[in-house]
Design an enzyme around this catalytic site. Structure first.
Site, PDB file in Angstrom:
ATOM      1  N   ASP A 141       0.863  -1.171   0.000  1.00 57.02           N
ATOM      2  CA  ASP A 141       0.000   0.000   0.000  1.00 57.02           C
ATOM      3  C   ASP A 141       0.908   1.232   0.000  1.00 57.02           C
ATOM      4  O   ASP A 141       2.100   1.154   0.313  1.00 57.02           O
ATOM      5  CB  ASP A 141      -0.933  -0.016   1.203  1.00 57.02           C
ATOM      6  CG  ASP A 141      -2.235   0.738   0.935  1.00 57.02           C
ATOM      7  OD1 ASP A 141      -2.244   1.594   0.038  1.00 57.02           O
ATOM      8  OD2 ASP A 141      -3.219   0.470   1.625  1.00 57.02           O
ATOM      9  N   GLU A 194     -17.548  10.300   4.924  1.00 55.98           N
ATOM     10  CA  GLU A 194     -17.036   8.937   5.082  1.00 55.98           C
ATOM     11  C   GLU A 194     -16.131   8.589   3.909  1.00 55.98           C
ATOM     12  O   GLU A 194     -16.383   8.981   2.775  1.00 55.98           O
ATOM     13  CB  GLU A 194     -18.178   7.922   5.187  1.00 55.98           C
ATOM     14  CG  GLU A 194     -19.001   7.757   3.929  1.00 55.98           C
ATOM     15  CD  GLU A 194     -19.994   6.609   4.017  1.00 55.98           C
ATOM     16  OE1 GLU A 194     -20.041   5.924   5.060  1.00 55.98           O
ATOM     17  OE2 GLU A 194     -20.719   6.391   3.034  1.00 55.98           O
TER      18      GLU A 194
END
Length: 754
Positions: free
Chosen positions: A286, A491
């Site tokens: 990542d 969100e």
């Protein structure tokens, strides 16, 4: 040396070829001209007649150590002396080609999960990969070799949405390992294509493994998980994508799992991924996860970048999203790693680029001929609308829906009614024709009808002005359609949700209070005349569960529409006005409150999801209403007693007992009634989407393999015990709450395994 005439001839041919790339896509069209400068013709790695291994070996033999390190980071540099162009491995296609040229914007991944339809997922990802190739071909022809124009896509996200607080749960297919596996597997197959010689694009399974928040702590958090939970919940989808879909890449997560950073986790990478599953693709970190090995706010397993880079490569991470691998030459100099070890990982990584045809003559690869007219084509827009329609979930209906489209007047209001952002979710693309919910409803009503629109409320803060003209319309119009919910402002991923003070996580499970207050005002106004109460339909946007108890009480109907993509407004209108009957199903349980859940950072599955939750939720997994009713009867099993190695055939008669044509999502659940260890209350093992005319029925047949009866032992191993198993088939999970909300009674059978 080539003559000037021959050189000009090559340029002419190249120009013709670039023009031909704009012709209609044909899978079998090939052109055998190499656009690469002819001075590189003799280099072995450009020779398609050699094997990929031979070509990779030849290329690596020509690279300096510094060039090798550069080619193992996500944005690679050009190597002019070898004719190698820059390439960026970082590309996005979560629900359409993202962050690049205009493209079809499909509903967010969680909305695709709500369709419970693996075949639809394959059609979506096939369309996405066609558009990806077309965009790549256009940008390559212009010489734009930049990030987000490549063919290695870091999707799908197959983490388990175990807790509704996780802001990135919208990127997943929900809380269930089986549903995630079948949707994810189909999605990868569509992205990668079925050509025996080339990948259409390269997919990536992420984030490996045991990764689902908290976002604020993801760079330092250690997820403690038992072997049982690991193999029962967190790993099955990854295993399916590796073994069943041959996914080309796997991205290791930021966090640690059981004490080791995921990108240096010997058990997860060496023992499981490479060992047990025999993964042959490349592993990538990542972004800037290698920095977390030594950063002050990271895992602190080493002190320097060169140590971190060496550990990453030694752990089997071929590609570094970030720049830490730039320290590899220093790591070699210090004896932390050998150049041979670097070569081994670089070879794995480079194979992907060769499989994509990036070193082959233009036209050798059939996907080189996919043209730009396929991008956001009519067919793809219709597909985006279909996904949105099939993913919308009807949570309540007192009979007001479907609406007539020729009422005298309509009132559309709410902070998300005219919002383009709520069509998108995160990791999105864009195009010039995004249909908002307001636009969809406006286009659907009769031209003689009136439509009033006012915003009425802001997303998450009260209005400063004490006067609000909007609410009065609820008492004057025939119907109020209020569009509430959340968006990616509130969100999403750390750093993306710009109006979240919790790094994109939703630690407050409720709708913003100002939205509830506005809905209360609308209800009061709509009911001001007791003899002529006006109905309210609430349309809720979002990518995660929300406490909708008050919304349900204040509304005549409630639709949950997720982030529905470019045709979201059209799809919502189609549902509201009855052009299509709703058939979406919740891919995640909606608890009544966060008090029903364990702590957010507790990765134990006890008390989580429909499989392990013993309390009644607000809305159960698999639930969704329709404009018709269904019944399940006459369940039959091929045998009431089978061995541990036998397949079982189960059939059930599903009838449309209402008056509306509709899809039904038939779901099969199994419960082990006599297990010697803790097992799920029930678990989804198969599903089929069918369409029935009113008054008709269909026999639906399922073939259940011995694997679906296995249990996961405490040590993570799988076995099948003798005893009784309950099979339940219906339109929702078998929680008591499903039937309280109107789901049809399930058909049940018990079988014995000897």
């Amino acid at each position: 040396m080539k003559t000037i005439v021959e050189y000009l001839f090559r340029l002419t041919i190249l120009g013709v070829l670039l023009i031909s790339c704009n012709s209609k896509h044909t899978e079998n069209s090939t052109v055998a001209i190499n656009p690469i400068d002819t001075k590189f013709d003799a280099l072995g790695f450009y020779n398609p007649s050699l094997s990929i291994n031979e070509r990779v070996e030849d290329l690596i033999s020509r690279l300096t150590l510094e060039e090798k390190a550069d080619q193992m980071m996500h944005n690679t540099s050009a190597i002019d002396r070898l004719g190698i162009l820059p390439y960026s491995y970082w590309n996005e296609a979560l629900h359409g080609v993202g962050r690049s040229a205009a493209a079809t914007v499909f509903p967010q991944a969680i909305g695709l999960g709500a369709t419970f339809d693996a075949d639809l997922a394959y059609r979506v990802s096939s369309a996405i990969s066609d558009e990806a190739r077309a965009i790549h071909n256009r940008s390559k022809a212009k010489g734009y070799n930049i990030q987000y124009n490549g063919l290695t896509f870091w999707t799908p996200n197959i983490n388990i949405f175990r807790d509704p607080r996780w802001g990135r749960g919208q990127e997943t297919y929900g809380e269930d390992p089986y549903l995630t596996s079948i949707i994810g597997t189909s999605f990868v197959k569509g992205l990668q294509g079925d050509n025996p010689n080339y990948l259409k694009t390269a997919a990536c399974a992420k984030h490996y493994a045991v990764h689902s928040g908290p976002e604020k702590l993801r760079h330092e958090f250690n997820a403690e998980v038992s072997q049982k939970d690991l193999w029962e919940t967190y790993l099955p989808a990854f295993q399916a994508l590796v073994e069943d879909a041959n996914v080309e890449a796997v991205m290791c997560a930021y966090n640690s799992t059981n004490g080791e950073p995921c990108c240096a986790n010997e058990y997860l990478i060496s023992d499981v991924l490479l060992g047990q599953w025999n993964f042959k693709g490349h592993v990538l970190s990542d972004c800037w996860a290698i920095v977390d090995f030594y950063a002050d706010n990271g895992h602190k397993v080493v002190k320097t970048a060169e140590e971190a880079a060496a550990i990453g490569v030694k752990s089997g991470v071929s590609l570094n999203c970030g720049n830490s691998y730039g320290a590899l030459p220093l790591a070699v100099e210090k004896g932390l790693i050998t150049e041979k070890e670097i070569d081994e990982q670089l070879a794995i990584l480079l194979k992907t680029r060769f499989k994509l045809g990036l070193f082959d003559p233009l036209g050798t690869n059939p996907y080189d001929a996919i043209s730009g007219d396929i991008v956001d084509s009519k067919e793809h827009r219709l597909l985006a609308k279909e996904v949105a329609q099939k993913g919308i979930v009807l949570l309540k209906n007192n009979g007001i829906l479907p609406l007539k489209n020729d009422l005298p007047n309509y009132f559309v209001t709410g902070p998300n009614a005219a919002s383009i952002e709520i069509l998108l979710g995160n990791y999105y693309g864009v195009n010039p024709n995004m249909v908002t919910i307001l636009e969809g409803i406006t286009a659907a009503i009769n031209p003689a009808s009136q439509l009033q629109f006012r915003l009425g409320a802001m997303l998450n803060k009260p209005s400063i002005n004490p006067i609000n003209y909007a609410t009065g319309n609820a008492g004057k119009c025939d119907i109020t359609i209020v569009v509430l919910g959340v968006s990616s402002q509130l969100e999403g991923e750390e750093g993306d949700s710009i109006d979240s003070n919790t790094a994109g996580d939703r630690l407050d499970y409720n709708l913003p209070q100002n939205q509830i207050d506005y809905l209360k005002d609308l209800r009061k106004t709509a009911d001001q005349n007791p003899e002529d109460k006006r109905p309210i339909v609430s349309v809720i946007t979002g990518g995660s569960p929300i406490n909708l108890a008050e919304v349900e009480a204040l509304s005549d109907a409630v639709l949950f529409v997720w982030y529905p993509g470019e045709e979201g407004g059209t799809a919502v209108a189609d549902i509201i006005f009855g052009k299509v009957s709703p058939s979406g199903r919740l891919p995640i349980t909606f608890p009544k409150s966060l008090d029903q859940l364990p702590a957010y950072d507790d990765y134990s599955m006890i008390g989580r999801t429909y499989k392990y939750m013993n309390e009644d939720p607000l809305y159960p997994f698999g639930f969704g209403l329709s404009y018709t009713t269904f019944s399940y009867n006459d369940i039959k099993v091929s045998s009431s007693s089978i061995s541990k190695t036998e397949n079982l055939t189960v059939e059930v008669n599903v009838a449309n007992t209402g008056n509306v044509k509709s899809d039904e999502v038939v779901q099969v659940y199994i419960s082990d009634l006599e297990a010697s260890v803790t097992v799920p209350n029930s678990q989804l093992v198969n599903t089929k989407r069918i369409n029935l005319e009113p008054g008709t029925s269909k026999k639906v047949i399922f073939e259940l393999s011995p694997k679906v009866f296995e249990m996961v032992n405490n040590d993570g191993s799988r076995s099948t015990e003798s005893g009784d198993f309950k099979i339940q088939i219906g339109g929702s999970s078998p929680m008591k709450r499903s039937f309280e909300l109107g789901a049809a009674k399930m058909a049940e059978a018990v079988i014995t395994i000897n």
